[in-house]
Design a protein around this motif. Structure first.
Motif, PDB file in Angstrom:
ATOM      1  N   GLU A   1     -33.207  -1.842  -2.248  1.00  0.00           N
ATOM      2  CA  GLU A   1     -34.031  -1.248  -3.301  1.00  0.00           C
ATOM      3  C   GLU A   1     -34.390   0.190  -2.952  1.00  0.00           C
ATOM      4  O   GLU A   1     -34.372   1.082  -3.812  1.00  0.00           O
ATOM      5  N   GLU A   2     -34.716   0.442  -1.690  1.00  0.00           N
ATOM      6  CA  GLU A   2     -35.052   1.806  -1.265  1.00  0.00           C
ATOM      7  C   GLU A   2     -33.843   2.728  -1.403  1.00  0.00           C
ATOM      8  O   GLU A   2     -33.967   3.889  -1.809  1.00  0.00           O
ATOM      9  N   PHE A   3     -32.665   2.198  -1.072  1.00  0.00           N
ATOM     10  CA  PHE A   3     -31.439   2.997  -1.203  1.00  0.00           C
ATOM     11  C   PHE A   3     -31.182   3.363  -2.666  1.00  0.00           C
ATOM     12  O   PHE A   3     -30.910   4.524  -2.996  1.00  0.00           O
ATOM     13  N   TYR A   4     -31.273   2.370  -3.558  1.00  0.00           N
ATOM     14  CA  TYR A   4     -31.070   2.642  -4.985  1.00  0.00           C
ATOM     15  C   TYR A   4     -32.087   3.664  -5.490  1.00  0.00           C
ATOM     16  O   TYR A   4     -31.747   4.579  -6.256  1.00  0.00           O
ATOM     17  N   ASP A   5     -33.344   3.518  -5.063  1.00  0.00           N
ATOM     18  CA  ASP A   5     -34.401   4.433  -5.524  1.00  0.00           C
ATOM     19  C   ASP A   5     -34.109   5.876  -5.086  1.00  0.00           C
ATOM     20  O   ASP A   5     -34.379   6.823  -5.829  1.00  0.00           O
ATOM     21  N   LYS A   6     -33.587   6.034  -3.875  1.00  0.00           N
ATOM     22  CA  LYS A   6     -33.266   7.376  -3.387  1.00  0.00           C
ATOM     23  C   LYS A   6     -32.210   8.031  -4.293  1.00  0.00           C
ATOM     24  O   LYS A   6     -32.309   9.225  -4.629  1.00  0.00           O
ATOM     25  N   ILE A   7     -31.184   7.274  -4.671  1.00  0.00           N
ATOM     26  CA  ILE A   7     -30.139   7.824  -5.537  1.00  0.00           C
ATOM     27  C   ILE A   7     -30.685   8.114  -6.925  1.00  0.00           C
ATOM     28  O   ILE A   7     -30.456   9.196  -7.489  1.00  0.00           O
ATOM     29  N   ILE A   8     -31.420   7.162  -7.498  1.00  0.00           N
ATOM     30  CA  ILE A   8     -31.945   7.337  -8.856  1.00  0.00           C
ATOM     31  C   ILE A   8     -32.877   8.547  -8.926  1.00  0.00           C
ATOM     32  O   ILE A   8     -32.883   9.296  -9.893  1.00  0.00           O
ATOM     33  N   GLU A   9     -33.650   8.743  -7.866  1.00  0.00           N
ATOM     34  CA  GLU A   9     -34.592   9.869  -7.820  1.00  0.00           C
ATOM     35  C   GLU A   9     -33.874  11.220  -7.778  1.00  0.00           C
ATOM     36  O   GLU A   9     -34.328  12.198  -8.382  1.00  0.00           O
ATOM     37  N   SER A  10     -32.742  11.281  -7.100  1.00  0.00           N
ATOM     38  CA  SER A  10     -32.140  12.585  -6.810  1.00  0.00           C
ATOM     39  C   SER A  10     -30.822  12.870  -7.530  1.00  0.00           C
ATOM     40  O   SER A  10     -30.410  14.025  -7.617  1.00  0.00           O
ATOM     41  N   TYR A  11     -30.149  11.839  -8.035  1.00  0.00           N
ATOM     42  CA  TYR A  11     -28.846  12.038  -8.693  1.00  0.00           C
ATOM     43  C   TYR A  11     -29.074  12.544 -10.117  1.00  0.00           C
ATOM     44  O   TYR A  11     -29.742  11.894 -10.921  1.00  0.00           O
ATOM     45  N   ILE A  12     -28.525  13.695 -10.411  1.00  0.00           N
ATOM     46  CA  ILE A  12     -28.719  14.310 -11.732  1.00  0.00           C
ATOM     47  C   ILE A  12     -27.567  13.900 -12.641  1.00  0.00           C
ATOM     48  O   ILE A  12     -26.426  14.354 -12.492  1.00  0.00           O
ATOM     49  N   TYR A  13     -27.858  12.991 -13.571  1.00  0.00           N
ATOM     50  CA  TYR A  13     -26.859  12.527 -14.532  1.00  0.00           C
ATOM     51  C   TYR A  13     -27.608  11.985 -15.742  1.00  0.00           C
ATOM     52  O   TYR A  13     -28.501  11.149 -15.604  1.00  0.00           O
ATOM     53  N   GLU A  14     -27.267  12.447 -16.923  1.00  0.00           N
ATOM     54  CA  GLU A  14     -28.049  12.143 -18.118  1.00  0.00           C
ATOM     55  C   GLU A  14     -27.583  10.893 -18.856  1.00  0.00           C
ATOM     56  O   GLU A  14     -28.171  10.523 -19.873  1.00  0.00           O
ATOM     57  N   GLU A  15     -26.531  10.251 -18.374  1.00  0.00           N
ATOM     58  CA  GLU A  15     -26.040   9.036 -19.026  1.00  0.00           C
ATOM     59  C   GLU A  15     -26.173   7.848 -18.070  1.00  0.00           C
ATOM     60  O   GLU A  15     -26.760   7.950 -16.997  1.00  0.00           O
ATOM     61  N   ASN A  16     -25.610   6.712 -18.475  1.00  0.00           N
ATOM     62  CA  ASN A  16     -25.665   5.508 -17.645  1.00  0.00           C
ATOM     63  C   ASN A  16     -24.673   5.608 -16.475  1.00  0.00           C
ATOM     64  O   ASN A  16     -23.631   6.266 -16.593  1.00  0.00           O
ATOM     65  N   TYR A  17     -24.997   4.947 -15.374  1.00  0.00           N
ATOM     66  CA  TYR A  17     -24.068   4.934 -14.252  1.00  0.00           C
ATOM     67  C   TYR A  17     -24.256   3.657 -13.422  1.00  0.00           C
ATOM     68  O   TYR A  17     -25.261   2.945 -13.553  1.00  0.00           O
ATOM     69  N   TYR A  18     -23.271   3.397 -12.572  1.00  0.00           N
ATOM     70  CA  TYR A  18     -23.228   2.170 -11.777  1.00  0.00           C
ATOM     71  C   TYR A  18     -23.077   2.541 -10.310  1.00  0.00           C
ATOM     72  O   TYR A  18     -22.123   3.222  -9.930  1.00  0.00           O
ATOM     73  N   ILE A  19     -24.041   2.118  -9.481  1.00  0.00           N
ATOM     74  CA  ILE A  19     -23.982   2.366  -8.037  1.00  0.00           C
ATOM     75  C   ILE A  19     -23.327   1.157  -7.377  1.00  0.00           C
ATOM     76  O   ILE A  19     -23.805   0.018  -7.526  1.00  0.00           O
ATOM     77  N   VAL A  20     -22.237   1.399  -6.670  1.00  0.00           N
ATOM     78  CA  VAL A  20     -21.545   0.323  -5.956  1.00  0.00           C
ATOM     79  C   VAL A  20     -21.631   0.616  -4.459  1.00  0.00           C
ATOM     80  O   VAL A  20     -21.320   1.727  -4.016  1.00  0.00           O
ATOM     81  N   LEU A  21     -22.040  -0.390  -3.691  1.00  0.00           N
ATOM     82  CA  LEU A  21     -22.177  -0.221  -2.249  1.00  0.00           C
ATOM     83  C   LEU A  21     -21.508  -1.401  -1.546  1.00  0.00           C
ATOM     84  O   LEU A  21     -21.776  -2.557  -1.883  1.00  0.00           O
ATOM     85  N   ILE A  22     -20.615  -1.099  -0.599  1.00  0.00           N
ATOM     86  CA  ILE A  22     -19.949  -2.174   0.141  1.00  0.00           C
ATOM     87  C   ILE A  22     -20.189  -2.029   1.637  1.00  0.00           C
ATOM     88  O   ILE A  22     -20.416  -0.936   2.148  1.00  0.00           O
ATOM     89  N   HIS A  23     -20.119  -3.166   2.318  1.00  0.00           N
ATOM     90  CA  HIS A  23     -20.163  -3.219   3.773  1.00  0.00           C
ATOM     91  C   HIS A  23     -18.827  -3.776   4.235  1.00  0.00           C
ATOM     92  O   HIS A  23     -18.296  -4.732   3.661  1.00  0.00           O
ATOM     93  N   ALA A  24     -18.240  -3.171   5.277  1.00  0.00           N
ATOM     94  CA  ALA A  24     -16.937  -3.615   5.771  1.00  0.00           C
ATOM     95  C   ALA A  24     -16.887  -3.512   7.283  1.00  0.00           C
ATOM     96  O   ALA A  24     -17.608  -2.716   7.899  1.00  0.00           O
ATOM     97  N   MET A  25     -16.022  -4.314   7.867  1.00  0.00           N
ATOM     98  CA  MET A  25     -15.820  -4.302   9.327  1.00  0.00           C
ATOM     99  C   MET A  25     -14.324  -4.261   9.586  1.00  0.00           C
ATOM    100  O   MET A  25     -13.614  -5.237   9.335  1.00  0.00           O
ATOM    101  N   TYR A  26     -13.881  -3.117  10.097  1.00  0.00           N
ATOM    102  CA  TYR A  26     -12.456  -2.865  10.303  1.00  0.00           C
ATOM    103  C   TYR A  26     -12.120  -2.988  11.783  1.00  0.00           C
ATOM    104  O   TYR A  26     -12.658  -2.250  12.610  1.00  0.00           O
TER     105      TYR A  26
END
Length: 397
Positions: free
Chosen positions: A103-128
């Protein structure tokens, strides 16, 4: 990171090589409201859905190094306790199972990302599981010593599909198509930690931007806290200012052409290298000298460079010149020249006026119509036979 390291990570985004453990998403509307959140084990996704996510992840790691993909480093204050790097490490180490961190990560992006339309934040975790390599560069998958654990974030615009008609197979008729909200290719994204020298680098991050001129500085500062590099467009403008300030009134066509020819030669020499070619103050000074810039102009070069670019700045060759085109512009005319044949254009004084003179071969096209080249001189005659007129091989502009 260089091109080879980026490609190595991109190769994981296939069913056979997939190292993704978990995927989380947050759909945000134009009023910055969270409309939907999801958390899933990636391997539990339907196959077709997983393939579409693979496309998003590959696109987040695509484009030109130094233009669309930017290597950034964390300054010391970001690596201190409570800094942005520590937050990202906690988020990674949680394997995206800590709801508060998400939730804190999403809030940081929503607070600072400048975009006037809808958008989708995708976040993945991986181990290579990083495969070892033999002395001849062959991967040895049974000789892995290190695991690269990382996060990849993609921010994708979401827009309504275009209105139109479609075929309804059940009713066998053409009807108005239902408009859906479509997730587009990513606009921004990042890989953390960086994958440098084929190993984890917690001091760096790889940042992706679809448009090189739109870096979203506020989001970089809020979410990443990384040191912002000079954008590709700013580098190009800086280089142009450096030429103008150094050459002054001595900046004629031939001298500027020589500089670009030298840069294009360097691009050709380094095209197989994985690292983008960067030029610092000393490198750039040598290029100007090699291109014939007068000594009296070079006396002010160091000062001009430090004022326009910065004392420790470096410029990527791919950002300051274009190997595929060379344009000459006047207020009324634009001439596009093959960069490999810049020698065909020169300047001359004709009837007291400065002119561009272009060497031509056996034909010219005007709006797609073949026309003959200009001829000069009169055909001579000897014994009743006419000699062909000499073809003038320059056209004056």
């Amino acid at each position: 990171m260089n091109k080879k390291e980026v490609l190595e990570i991109r190769k994981q985004f296939t069913p056979a090589n997939c190292a993704i453990t978990r995927i989380c998403g947050c759909y945000v509307d134009h009023e910055k409201n969270k409309k939907m959140e999801s958390r899933d084990a990636f391997l539990s996704l339907p196959e077709e859905e997983a393939f579409k996510y693979f496309d998003i992840f590959k696109k987040t790691m695509s484009g030109t190094m130094g233009r669309n993909m930017l290597n950034m480093e964390f300054p010391l204050d970001s690596e201190m306790p409570g800094g942005t790097q520590e937050f990202l490490l906690k988020l990674r180490d949680s394997k995206l199972e800590d709801d508060e961190l998400l939730e804190e990560f999403y809030d940081k992006i929503i607070e600072s990302y400048i975009y006037e339309e809808n958008y989708y934040i995708v976040l993945i975790h991986a181990m290579y599981d990083i495969p070892g390599k033999s002395s001849d560069g062959i991967e040895m998958f049974d000789a892995s010593d290190n695991v690269y654990e990382y996060l990849l974030c993609s921010i994708c615009p979401v827009a309504l599909s275009k209105p139109g008609l479609c075929y309804n197979a059940e009713d066998n008729r053409i009807q108005d198509r239902i408009r859906d909200w479509i997730v587009d290719k990513p606009d921004k994204g990042f890989l953390f930690p960086a994958f440098t020298d084929r190993n984890m680098d917690i001091h760096g991050v790889l940042y992706y931007t679809k448009k090189s001129e739109d870096l979203q500085e506020q989001m970089i500062e809020t979410v990443l806290g990384a040191k912002l590099p000079m954008s590709a467009d700013t580098q190009k403008e800086t280089f142009q200012m450096l030429i103008e300030d150094t050459l002054g009134e001595e900046g004629d066509y031939e001298m500027v052409r020589n500089i670009h020819e030298t840069l294009n030669e360097m691009i050709e020499e380094h095209k197989e290298e994985p690292e983008p070619l960067a030029l610092d103050q000393t490198d750039m000074k040598k290029i100007f000298e090699k291109s014939g810039v007068p000594n009296e102009n070079m006396e002010s070069f160091d000062k001009n460079f430090e004022e326009t670019a910065g004392e420790k700045a470096s410029l990527l060759v791919s950002n300051i010149t274009e190997a595929r085109k060379f344009n000459i512009e006047t207020p009324d005319v634009i001439i596009k020249v093959n960069p490999e044949r810049m020698d065909l254009v020169e300047t001359r004084v004709v009837d007291g006026r400065q002119c561009l003179v272009i060497a031509v071969d056996d034909h010219i096209e005007v709006n797609g119509v073949n026309v003959r080249t200009l001829k000069s001189g009169k055909a001579g005659s000897s014994g009743g036979t006419e000699e062909p007129a000499e073809i003038e091989n320059f056209q004056e502009i």
